[in-house]
Scaffold this active site. Sequence first.
Site, PDB file in Angstrom:
ATOM      1  N   LYS A   1       0.817  -1.215   0.000  1.00 50.46           N
ATOM      2  CA  LYS A   1       0.000   0.000   0.000  1.00 50.46           C
ATOM      3  C   LYS A   1       0.851   1.266   0.000  1.00 50.46           C
ATOM      4  CE  LYS A   1      -0.817   0.500   4.998  1.00 50.46           C
ATOM      5  NZ  LYS A   1      -0.142   1.787   5.166  1.00 50.46           N
ATOM      6  N   THR A   2       1.973   1.267   0.751  1.00 48.67           N
ATOM      7  CA  THR A   2       2.808   2.470   0.796  1.00 48.67           C
ATOM      8  C   THR A   2       3.395   2.768  -0.585  1.00 48.67           C
ATOM      9  OG1 THR A   2       3.367   2.030   3.113  1.00 48.67           O
ATOM     10  CG2 THR A   2       4.768   3.577   1.921  1.00 48.67           C
TER      11      THR A   2
ATOM     12  N   ASP B   1      -3.945   7.546   4.658  1.00 47.03           N
ATOM     13  CA  ASP B   1      -3.467   6.184   4.900  1.00 47.03           C
ATOM     14  C   ASP B   1      -4.096   5.644   6.185  1.00 47.03           C
ATOM     15  OD1 ASP B   1      -2.014   3.847   4.703  1.00 47.03           O
ATOM     16  OD2 ASP B   1      -0.194   4.709   5.571  1.00 47.03           O
ATOM     17  N   GLU B   2      -4.182   4.324   6.300  1.00 46.71           N
ATOM     18  CA  GLU B   2      -4.747   3.673   7.501  1.00 46.71           C
ATOM     19  C   GLU B   2      -6.126   4.248   7.825  1.00 46.71           C
ATOM     20  OE1 GLU B   2      -3.439   1.122   8.633  1.00 46.71           O
ATOM     21  OE2 GLU B   2      -1.266   1.177   8.433  1.00 46.71           O
TER      22      GLU B   2
ATOM     23  N   ARG C   1       2.260 -10.163  10.603  1.00 51.80           N
ATOM     24  CA  ARG C   1       3.538  -9.464  10.795  1.00 51.80           C
ATOM     25  C   ARG C   1       4.695 -10.353  10.340  1.00 51.80           C
ATOM     26  NH1 ARG C   1       1.761  -5.445   9.863  1.00 51.80           N
ATOM     27  NH2 ARG C   1      -0.109  -6.689   9.509  1.00 51.80           N
TER      28      ARG C   1
END
Length: 649
Positions: free
Chosen positions: A37-38, A221-222, A595
């Site tokens: 996404k980044t 974002d988020e 993670r």
Amino acid sequence: MASNRVDPLKDLNEPQKQAVLTLEGPLLIVAGAGAGKTKTITNRIAHLMSTGIAGNRILALTFTNKAANEMRERVKKLLPEHHGPLPLLTTFHALGARLLREFHQEAGVARGFVIWDRDDSIRAIKKITKDLGQGDAAPRSFLSGISRRKGEGISAQMFAESASSYREKTLAEVWLEYEKVLAEEDALDFDDLLLRTLRLLQTRTDVLGKLQNRWTHITIDEYQDTNVAQFEIARLLAGPRRNICVVGDGDQLVYSWRGADIENLLSFETIFPGTKVVLLEQNYRSTRTILAAANAVIAKNVRRKEKNLFTENETGDPIHFAGSRNEVEEAWHIAEQIRNLIDGSAPRKVLAGEIAILYRENFQSRVLEEALLRYSIPYRVLGVRFFERAEVKDLLSYLRAARNPKSKADLSRIVATPPRGIGKTTLDKMLAGDTLTGAAGEKVQKFRDTLAKIKHGIETLPASEAVRYAAEASGIQKMLEADDEEGKERLGNIYELVNLAVRYDDQQCPEGIERLLEEAALQSEQDSLNSSADRAAVSLMTVHASKGLEFDAVFVTGLEQGLFPSTRESDPSTSLGAGRDNEEERRLFYVAMTRARKKLFLSYAHERMKYGAREPSLPSEFFDDIDDRLMVAKPRKRGLLDDWSDVIR
């Protein structure tokens, strides 16, 4: 376009390209864990600029300075020859602080307002409850209740007018007094940075119009973590152009107890008709085994946007699953497995800095730390932040008090650092504005003279030199130099603060110091994950703190009914919080699992010490969601400790 400018579509998959090429109108990007996404966000911003949209017309908001800095650096790399203004890439709270200073008159706040951290707020509320005869009340409970309602866009007066129950009326009484203290000290707390900004945009159409013209394209974002106030700020800033791009994943919403509202994501298409929706489902982080397990866990949730992560990565190792007799044995076996990973040979070897131990509650870290120490494994506990170190907070308080002499919290902190012979009685009179004479008056005047000198430095010197001068003028530098035990290390932290201030040396005085103070106040836990020394250490943290991070090997501990998933009805810090989202614990476990890049370890204890007594535990219900074929080392029915040694080989 510059000849060596990086192609913003290079190395993107088809959904990512769709997102990057959609430049106008509302855009919802549902980005799964590890789905790039980044990269998608930053490439889209670079593409916007390559089409002729000036950088200063673009606003991108996120939740941590770390994320904002990463996006900023990536955009710069994509535009190596760009010499014009860059987009404003910042956090919601930092944006609020910036706007409230720029439009301080319109917002009705002092330009030099100080930003209270949580400790400042708790200290004030503790005194208020004592003065109101509620000395046994928990200040964190009141602060959490206040914080949640500010995040919903509710002011103290609004809440007081609608309070009906005894608890609500008590909270309203404390809250109103709390607001008086903030006003007396020209202070705002974290939540005020959002609430006051929202009020500014709602009540001043001239300011709103100016900002809508300033930023023609907004990215968030988020987005799943936004609360009501943040959503309204974003909606107002987007205005009639509706060029708003939001990126989020409802499956990773784990902050509903802090006010995050999943409806902001689920209802985005209704609020912004004509929204283009792009699903990013290809995971570039984890193995197929880890993703298969994570997909199975999250599929049981109902309130979510349907998606299914997939990856072209290798199948990878099975998920390692073990039960121990108690939390001590669990910790020791985890330490043993980590030692085996660190000491292993390629390709099985894992660096310490690429290993994380995750837990549901902070108290779980103690036995884990003891075990790691016994095995001589370097570790760091996320949460001990640079800006929380005493000497750093002391120097920042000098800077804040010099800028704002009404800040009683800062004056109280520094008046005896270093010691000046000003006792509590004199301090109380000084804070009350009483006239002091004799020896006490002289000491107080010298203290005020010191603050005046520091204020002059702030107003005339570059930020780093102002910080260095404050360390000297305050007496902190001399005090630490005289400390033969910890003074050298603590002085190093002061020097590091000077180094940090260098980045603001190009700002006009006193804006450089204002920006430094804002950065210090708005730091998150993840923003501390930068030092090279930390990269050689195993990371210990709560699952909440791990969000947004990734590691080669992840240990998820304490997977027991009542602990993970938790059976608490509300946020542990408050009895005034809202009920916990029933699906939130499952989302939290999903975040923990995703993670991990290569190795995932899940563990539980058959009994655990709670409140001074041992209590039996049952394995977490989450284990039932994972296909047995994805796991190895299943615990024996009789509950004896499993041998993990075969799993690591």
